[in-house]
Design a protein around this motif. Structure first.
Motif, PDB file in Angstrom:
ATOM      1  N   ILE A   1     -22.352  37.893 159.055  1.00 22.76           N
ATOM      2  CA  ILE A   1     -22.223  37.812 157.750  1.00 22.76           C
ATOM      3  C   ILE A   1     -20.473  37.892 157.523  1.00 22.76           C
ATOM      4  CG2 ILE A   1     -22.726  37.153 155.292  1.00 22.76           C
ATOM      5  CD1 ILE A   1     -25.649  37.087 156.478  1.00 22.76           C
ATOM      6  N   GLN A   2     -20.472  39.539 157.314  1.00 20.74           N
ATOM      7  CA  GLN A   2     -19.013  40.105 157.110  1.00 20.74           C
ATOM      8  C   GLN A   2     -18.340  39.813 157.914  1.00 20.74           C
ATOM      9  OE1 GLN A   2     -20.284  44.207 156.861  1.00 20.74           O
ATOM     10  NE2 GLN A   2     -20.966  43.608 154.671  1.00 20.74           N
ATOM     11  N   ALA A   3     -18.027  39.353 159.280  1.00 18.31           N
ATOM     12  CA  ALA A   3     -17.464  38.889 160.418  1.00 18.31           C
ATOM     13  C   ALA A   3     -17.017  37.773 159.930  1.00 18.31           C
ATOM     14  CB  ALA A   3     -17.604  39.056 161.810  1.00 18.31           C
ATOM     15  N   LEU A   4     -18.815  36.319 159.482  1.00 18.47           N
ATOM     16  CA  LEU A   4     -17.800  35.324 159.590  1.00 18.47           C
ATOM     17  C   LEU A   4     -16.606  35.155 157.802  1.00 18.47           C
ATOM     18  CD1 LEU A   4     -21.301  33.706 159.728  1.00 18.47           C
ATOM     19  CD2 LEU A   4     -19.032  33.048 161.012  1.00 18.47           C
ATOM     20  N   ALA A   5     -17.749  35.647 157.069  1.00 18.43           N
ATOM     21  CA  ALA A   5     -16.530  36.081 155.456  1.00 18.43           C
ATOM     22  C   ALA A   5     -15.177  36.210 155.573  1.00 18.43           C
ATOM     23  CB  ALA A   5     -16.772  36.833 154.603  1.00 18.43           C
ATOM     24  N   GLU A   6     -14.655  37.714 156.495  1.00 18.90           N
ATOM     25  CA  GLU A   6     -12.886  37.592 157.574  1.00 18.90           C
ATOM     26  C   GLU A   6     -12.274  37.037 157.788  1.00 18.90           C
ATOM     27  OE1 GLU A   6      -9.676  39.720 158.121  1.00 18.90           O
ATOM     28  OE2 GLU A   6     -11.551  40.246 156.959  1.00 18.90           O
ATOM     29  N   LEU A   7     -13.442  35.851 158.769  1.00 20.60           N
ATOM     30  CA  LEU A   7     -13.226  34.678 159.392  1.00 20.60           C
ATOM     31  C   LEU A   7     -12.174  33.649 158.918  1.00 20.60           C
ATOM     32  CD1 LEU A   7     -15.057  34.239 162.702  1.00 20.60           C
ATOM     33  CD2 LEU A   7     -12.662  33.771 162.537  1.00 20.60           C
ATOM     34  N   LEU A   8     -13.361  33.129 157.277  1.00 18.91           N
ATOM     35  CA  LEU A   8     -13.206  32.689 155.958  1.00 18.91           C
ATOM     36  C   LEU A   8     -11.464  32.644 155.149  1.00 18.91           C
ATOM     37  CD1 LEU A   8     -14.776  30.142 154.834  1.00 18.91           C
ATOM     38  CD2 LEU A   8     -15.271  32.203 153.508  1.00 18.91           C
ATOM     39  N   ARG A   9     -11.632  34.076 155.581  1.00 16.30           N
ATOM     40  CA  ARG A   9     -10.728  34.877 154.124  1.00 16.30           C
ATOM     41  C   ARG A   9      -9.186  34.506 155.835  1.00 16.30           C
ATOM     42  NH1 ARG A   9      -7.520  38.600 154.410  1.00 16.30           N
ATOM     43  NH2 ARG A   9      -8.367  39.859 155.283  1.00 16.30           N
ATOM     44  N   ALA A  10      -9.471  34.904 157.092  1.00 17.02           N
ATOM     45  CA  ALA A  10      -7.849  35.017 157.209  1.00 17.02           C
ATOM     46  C   ALA A  10      -7.576  33.322 157.897  1.00 17.02           C
ATOM     47  CB  ALA A  10      -8.172  35.918 158.759  1.00 17.02           C
ATOM     48  N   ASN A  11      -8.816  32.780 157.833  1.00 14.89           N
ATOM     49  CA  ASN A  11      -7.803  31.315 157.681  1.00 14.89           C
ATOM     50  C   ASN A  11      -7.509  30.643 157.101  1.00 14.89           C
ATOM     51  OD1 ASN A  11      -8.129  31.801 161.406  1.00 14.89           O
ATOM     52  ND2 ASN A  11     -10.145  31.865 160.913  1.00 14.89           N
ATOM     53  N   ASP A  12      -7.720  30.863 156.133  1.00 16.23           N
ATOM     54  CA  ASP A  12      -7.651  30.375 154.770  1.00 16.23           C
ATOM     55  C   ASP A  12      -8.805  28.837 154.592  1.00 16.23           C
ATOM     56  OD1 ASP A  12      -6.312  29.852 152.578  1.00 16.23           O
ATOM     57  OD2 ASP A  12      -5.077  28.668 152.839  1.00 16.23           O
ATOM     58  N   LEU A  13      -9.893  29.305 155.159  1.00 17.06           N
ATOM     59  CA  LEU A  13     -11.067  28.433 155.113  1.00 17.06           C
ATOM     60  C   LEU A  13     -11.604  27.972 153.793  1.00 17.06           C
ATOM     61  CD1 LEU A  13     -12.937  28.837 158.741  1.00 17.06           C
ATOM     62  CD2 LEU A  13     -10.864  27.196 158.040  1.00 17.06           C
ATOM     63  N   THR A  14     -12.495  27.052 153.339  1.00 15.68           N
ATOM     64  CA  THR A  14     -13.020  27.530 151.745  1.00 15.68           C
ATOM     65  C   THR A  14     -14.317  27.372 152.677  1.00 15.68           C
ATOM     66  OG1 THR A  14     -13.216  25.479 152.238  1.00 15.68           O
ATOM     67  CG2 THR A  14     -11.419  25.919 151.026  1.00 15.68           C
ATOM     68  N   GLU A  15     -15.241  26.709 153.527  1.00 17.72           N
ATOM     69  CA  GLU A  15     -16.461  27.235 153.908  1.00 17.72           C
ATOM     70  C   GLU A  15     -16.558  27.098 155.631  1.00 17.72           C
ATOM     71  OE1 GLU A  15     -19.326  24.506 151.931  1.00 17.72           O
ATOM     72  OE2 GLU A  15     -20.191  23.486 154.054  1.00 17.72           O
ATOM     73  N   LEU A  16     -17.730  27.572 156.175  1.00 11.41           N
ATOM     74  CA  LEU A  16     -17.919  27.919 157.482  1.00 11.41           C
ATOM     75  C   LEU A  16     -19.270  27.520 157.184  1.00 11.41           C
ATOM     76  CD1 LEU A  16     -16.771  28.777 160.058  1.00 11.41           C
ATOM     77  CD2 LEU A  16     -17.161  30.959 159.326  1.00 11.41           C
ATOM     78  N   GLN A  17     -19.393  27.377 157.832  1.00  5.86           N
ATOM     79  CA  GLN A  17     -21.741  27.246 158.443  1.00  5.86           C
ATOM     80  C   GLN A  17     -21.809  27.128 160.193  1.00  5.86           C
ATOM     81  OE1 GLN A  17     -23.590  24.521 156.551  1.00  5.86           O
ATOM     82  NE2 GLN A  17     -25.600  24.561 157.895  1.00  5.86           N
ATOM     83  N   VAL A  18     -22.748  28.635 160.131  1.00  6.99           N
ATOM     84  CA  VAL A  18     -22.964  28.681 161.920  1.00  6.99           C
ATOM     85  C   VAL A  18     -24.630  28.837 161.340  1.00  6.99           C
ATOM     86  CG1 VAL A  18     -23.317  30.713 163.192  1.00  6.99           C
ATOM     87  CG2 VAL A  18     -21.074  30.257 161.467  1.00  6.99           C
ATOM     88  N   LYS A  19     -25.272  28.810 162.860  1.00  5.74           N
ATOM     89  CA  LYS A  19     -26.615  28.674 162.816  1.00  5.74           C
ATOM     90  C   LYS A  19     -26.918  29.796 164.610  1.00  5.74           C
ATOM     91  CE  LYS A  19     -31.088  26.149 163.525  1.00  5.74           C
ATOM     92  NZ  LYS A  19     -32.639  25.339 163.268  1.00  5.74           N
ATOM     93  N   ARG A  20     -27.370  30.466 164.803  1.00  5.08           N
ATOM     94  CA  ARG A  20     -27.835  31.543 165.394  1.00  5.08           C
ATOM     95  C   ARG A  20     -29.016  31.397 165.203  1.00  5.08           C
ATOM     96  NH1 ARG A  20     -25.814  37.578 164.942  1.00  5.08           N
ATOM     97  NH2 ARG A  20     -24.332  37.255 166.568  1.00  5.08           N
ATOM     98  N   ASP A  21     -29.739  31.387 166.682  1.00  2.00           N
ATOM     99  CA  ASP A  21     -30.839  30.994 167.841  1.00  2.00           C
ATOM    100  C   ASP A  21     -31.430  32.271 168.123  1.00  2.00           C
ATOM    101  OD1 ASP A  21     -31.855  28.642 166.146  1.00  2.00           O
ATOM    102  OD2 ASP A  21     -30.510  26.858 168.231  1.00  2.00           O
ATOM    103  N   TYR A  22     -32.346  32.925 167.787  1.00  2.00           N
ATOM    104  CA  TYR A  22     -32.662  34.410 168.555  1.00  2.00           C
ATOM    105  C   TYR A  22     -34.015  33.743 168.982  1.00  2.00           C
ATOM    106  CZ  TYR A  22     -30.109  37.016 164.906  1.00  2.00           C
ATOM    107  OH  TYR A  22     -29.057  37.653 164.248  1.00  2.00           O
ATOM    108  N   GLY A  23     -34.511  33.197 169.045  1.00  2.00           N
ATOM    109  CA  GLY A  23     -36.332  32.619 169.712  1.00  2.00           C
ATOM    110  C   GLY A  23     -36.871  31.786 169.134  1.00  2.00           C
TER     111      GLY A  23
END
Length: 168
Positions: A14-36
């Motif tokens: 989640i922290q990496a996603l927040a950094e991606l958001l800031r670094a790319n000047d995005l306002t929203e990012l949504q990701v789904k991870r399936d573990y099983g």
């Protein structure tokens, strides 16, 4: 993998996603991870920013101050030199948009326009239509006068408060 380890890796993710958001000047990012089976992480990271509204109005042409401009209201007490003559919204005869929408200059495509430059209008005459949320809103002339400039294009977008035309 233990629950603590999964939780820590999720926080790092989640922290990496927040950094991606800031670094790319995005306002929203949504990701789904399936573990099983029946185990997934659905993350939506967003941030609030100050919105800068940009209107698409044709480049303003210099306006020569009219010596006997017929206008009403407090704008008549402001000296012409104090007004920004390059900005049509500051013109005392400016008719501004009461809403956000799409401008239509005629009742139907290819039809005669409601208003043309040089045309005399009476208070209440329809100047144009603004479509907002599938509703056609007729915009009336706020006062009688002559249309000096039309500042919008047919089928073009318009923002709230944007100058539509100048009536003197």
């Amino acid at each position: 993998m233990s629950n603590k380890t999964t939780h820590d890796s999720d926080v790092d993710f989640i922290q990496a996603l927040a950094e991606l958001l800031r670094a790319n000047d995005l306002t929203e990012l949504q990701v789904k991870r399936d573990y099983g089976e029946n185990d997934s992480l659905n993350v939506r990271v967003s941030r609030h920013t100050q919105a800068v509204v940009q209107t698409s109005v044709p480049a303003p042409m210099p306006v020569a101050p009219a010596a006997n401009a017929a206008s009403s209201g407090p704008a008549t007490s402001i000296p012409v030199s104090a007004q920004n003559s390059d900005d049509p919204a500051n013109h005392p005869g400016a008719v501004t948009s009461p809403m956000v929408g799409t401008v239509y200059m005629a009742a139907e495509p290819g039809g005669a326009p409601f208003a043309t430059v040089g045309q005399q209008v009476k208070e209440g005459d329809t100047l144009l239509i603004i479509e907002a949320m599938k509703t056609m809103n007729h915009i009336p002339a706020p006062r009688a006068g002559t249309i000096k400039r039309i500042l919008v294009e047919d089928a073009g977008p318009v923002e709230f408060g944007a100058p539509l035309m100048i009536i003197e």
